[in-house]
Design a protein around this motif. Sequence first.
Motif, PDB file in Angstrom:
ATOM      1  N   TYR A 130       0.841  -1.645   0.209  1.00 49.90           N
ATOM      2  CA  TYR A 130      -0.215  -0.037  -0.008  1.00 49.90           C
ATOM      3  C   TYR A 130       0.837   1.488   0.328  1.00 49.90           C
ATOM      4  O   TYR A 130       1.624   1.363   0.546  1.00 49.90           O
ATOM      5  N   ILE A 131      -0.123   2.551  -0.506  1.00 53.01           N
ATOM      6  CA  ILE A 131       0.546   3.692  -0.077  1.00 53.01           C
ATOM      7  C   ILE A 131      -0.221   5.098   0.482  1.00 53.01           C
ATOM      8  O   ILE A 131      -1.200   4.270   1.004  1.00 53.01           O
ATOM      9  N   VAL A 132       0.494   6.211   1.248  1.00 54.24           N
ATOM     10  CA  VAL A 132      -0.083   6.605   1.981  1.00 54.24           C
ATOM     11  C   VAL A 132      -0.939   7.505   0.602  1.00 54.24           C
ATOM     12  O   VAL A 132      -0.058   8.192   0.141  1.00 54.24           O
ATOM     13  N   GLY A 133      -2.606   7.433   0.402  1.00 52.85           N
ATOM     14  CA  GLY A 133      -2.728   8.862  -0.408  1.00 52.85           C
ATOM     15  C   GLY A 133      -2.915  10.233  -0.306  1.00 52.85           C
ATOM     16  O   GLY A 133      -2.279  10.897   0.864  1.00 52.85           O
ATOM     17  N   PRO A 134      -2.963  11.006  -1.196  1.00 50.05           N
ATOM     18  CA  PRO A 134      -2.866  12.398  -0.784  1.00 50.05           C
ATOM     19  C   PRO A 134      -3.563  13.132   0.199  1.00 50.05           C
ATOM     20  O   PRO A 134      -3.285  14.259   0.341  1.00 50.05           O
ATOM     21  N   ASN A 135      -4.916  12.152   0.514  1.00 50.98           N
ATOM     22  CA  ASN A 135      -5.651  12.471   1.628  1.00 50.98           C
ATOM     23  C   ASN A 135      -4.988  11.663   2.900  1.00 50.98           C
ATOM     24  O   ASN A 135      -5.728  12.251   4.335  1.00 50.98           O
ATOM     25  N   GLY A 136      -3.695  11.536   2.877  1.00 51.69           N
ATOM     26  CA  GLY A 136      -3.284  10.403   4.078  1.00 51.69           C
ATOM     27  C   GLY A 136      -4.016   9.014   4.247  1.00 51.69           C
ATOM     28  O   GLY A 136      -3.823   8.587   5.416  1.00 51.69           O
ATOM     29  N   ASP A 137      -4.544   8.608   3.413  1.00 49.05           N
ATOM     30  CA  ASP A 137      -5.805   6.969   3.542  1.00 49.05           C
ATOM     31  C   ASP A 137      -5.299   6.429   3.563  1.00 49.05           C
ATOM     32  O   ASP A 137      -3.596   6.781   2.282  1.00 49.05           O
ATOM     33  N   ILE A 138      -4.977   5.069   3.181  1.00 50.23           N
ATOM     34  CA  ILE A 138      -3.926   3.793   3.152  1.00 50.23           C
ATOM     35  C   ILE A 138      -4.761   3.342   1.551  1.00 50.23           C
ATOM     36  O   ILE A 138      -6.164   3.368   1.713  1.00 50.23           O
ATOM     37  N   ILE A 139      -3.825   3.170   0.363  1.00 48.43           N
ATOM     38  CA  ILE A 139      -4.498   2.913  -0.728  1.00 48.43           C
ATOM     39  C   ILE A 139      -3.509   1.800  -0.988  1.00 48.43           C
ATOM     40  O   ILE A 139      -2.182   1.771  -0.968  1.00 48.43           O
ATOM     41  N   THR A 140      -3.826   0.491  -1.611  1.00 44.88           N
ATOM     42  CA  THR A 140      -4.072  -0.716  -1.924  1.00 44.88           C
ATOM     43  C   THR A 140      -4.084  -0.336  -3.940  1.00 44.88           C
ATOM     44  O   THR A 140      -4.755   0.598  -4.342  1.00 44.88           O
ATOM     45  N   VAL A 141      -3.410  -1.627  -4.869  1.00 45.27           N
ATOM     46  CA  VAL A 141      -4.072  -1.302  -6.000  1.00 45.27           C
ATOM     47  C   VAL A 141      -5.916  -1.456  -5.791  1.00 45.27           C
ATOM     48  O   VAL A 141      -5.578  -0.686  -6.762  1.00 45.27           O
ATOM     49  N   ALA A 142      -6.389  -2.147  -5.368  1.00 45.15           N
ATOM     50  CA  ALA A 142      -7.659  -2.273  -5.024  1.00 45.15           C
ATOM     51  C   ALA A 142      -8.158  -1.199  -5.028  1.00 45.15           C
ATOM     52  O   ALA A 142      -9.375  -0.815  -5.405  1.00 45.15           O
ATOM     53  N   ASP A 143      -7.294  -0.456  -4.904  1.00 43.25           N
ATOM     54  CA  ASP A 143      -7.875   0.903  -4.051  1.00 43.25           C
ATOM     55  C   ASP A 143      -7.725   2.107  -5.054  1.00 43.25           C
ATOM     56  O   ASP A 143      -8.534   3.127  -5.631  1.00 43.25           O
ATOM     57  N   LEU A 144      -7.138   1.884  -5.758  1.00 44.48           N
ATOM     58  CA  LEU A 144      -6.920   2.832  -7.034  1.00 44.48           C
ATOM     59  C   LEU A 144      -7.715   2.972  -7.993  1.00 44.48           C
ATOM     60  O   LEU A 144      -8.822   2.131  -8.301  1.00 44.48           O
ATOM     61  N   PRO A 145      -8.123   4.177  -9.041  1.00 42.82           N
ATOM     62  CA  PRO A 145      -9.038   3.989  -9.530  1.00 42.82           C
ATOM     63  C   PRO A 145      -8.971   2.836 -10.702  1.00 42.82           C
ATOM     64  O   PRO A 145      -8.786   2.175 -11.025  1.00 42.82           O
ATOM     65  N   SER A 146     -10.625   2.780 -10.980  1.00 41.50           N
ATOM     66  CA  SER A 146     -10.137   1.865 -12.058  1.00 41.50           C
ATOM     67  C   SER A 146      -9.830   1.502 -13.043  1.00 41.50           C
ATOM     68  O   SER A 146     -10.118   2.626 -14.387  1.00 41.50           O
ATOM     69  N   PRO A 147      -9.433   0.891 -14.004  1.00 39.11           N
ATOM     70  CA  PRO A 147      -9.004   0.905 -14.635  1.00 39.11           C
ATOM     71  C   PRO A 147      -9.667   1.575 -16.200  1.00 39.11           C
ATOM     72  O   PRO A 147      -9.521   2.571 -16.929  1.00 39.11           O
TER      73      PRO A 147
END
Length: 102
Positions: free
Chosen positions: A18-35
Amino acid sequence: MSAGSVQPRRRQDARPNYIVGPNGDIITVADLPSPGATRWVIRRKAEIVLAVHGGLLSLEDACRRYQLTAEEFSAWQQAIERHGLLGLRSTHLKDYRHGGKA
């Protein structure tokens, strides 16, 4: 490392989970925008740039997944570096590119 700091766990392929997103939230590949995303709001653009920067996606994966050119991605990255997240606003791109309002 300070107490309470969160470090991404690495998968076997050495990419983080995961990464920390622009709003400080945890983002996994599944959380990224849909293709199939076609509406590129600031948050989505920033998530893609952060995902590549943080190693969640490679540049090639991001470009393929979102049908971006390397130049488009680079423009998003440079907009963030120069102007912060507001640099990603499509309505103001020409203002930021020319250094101010015309």
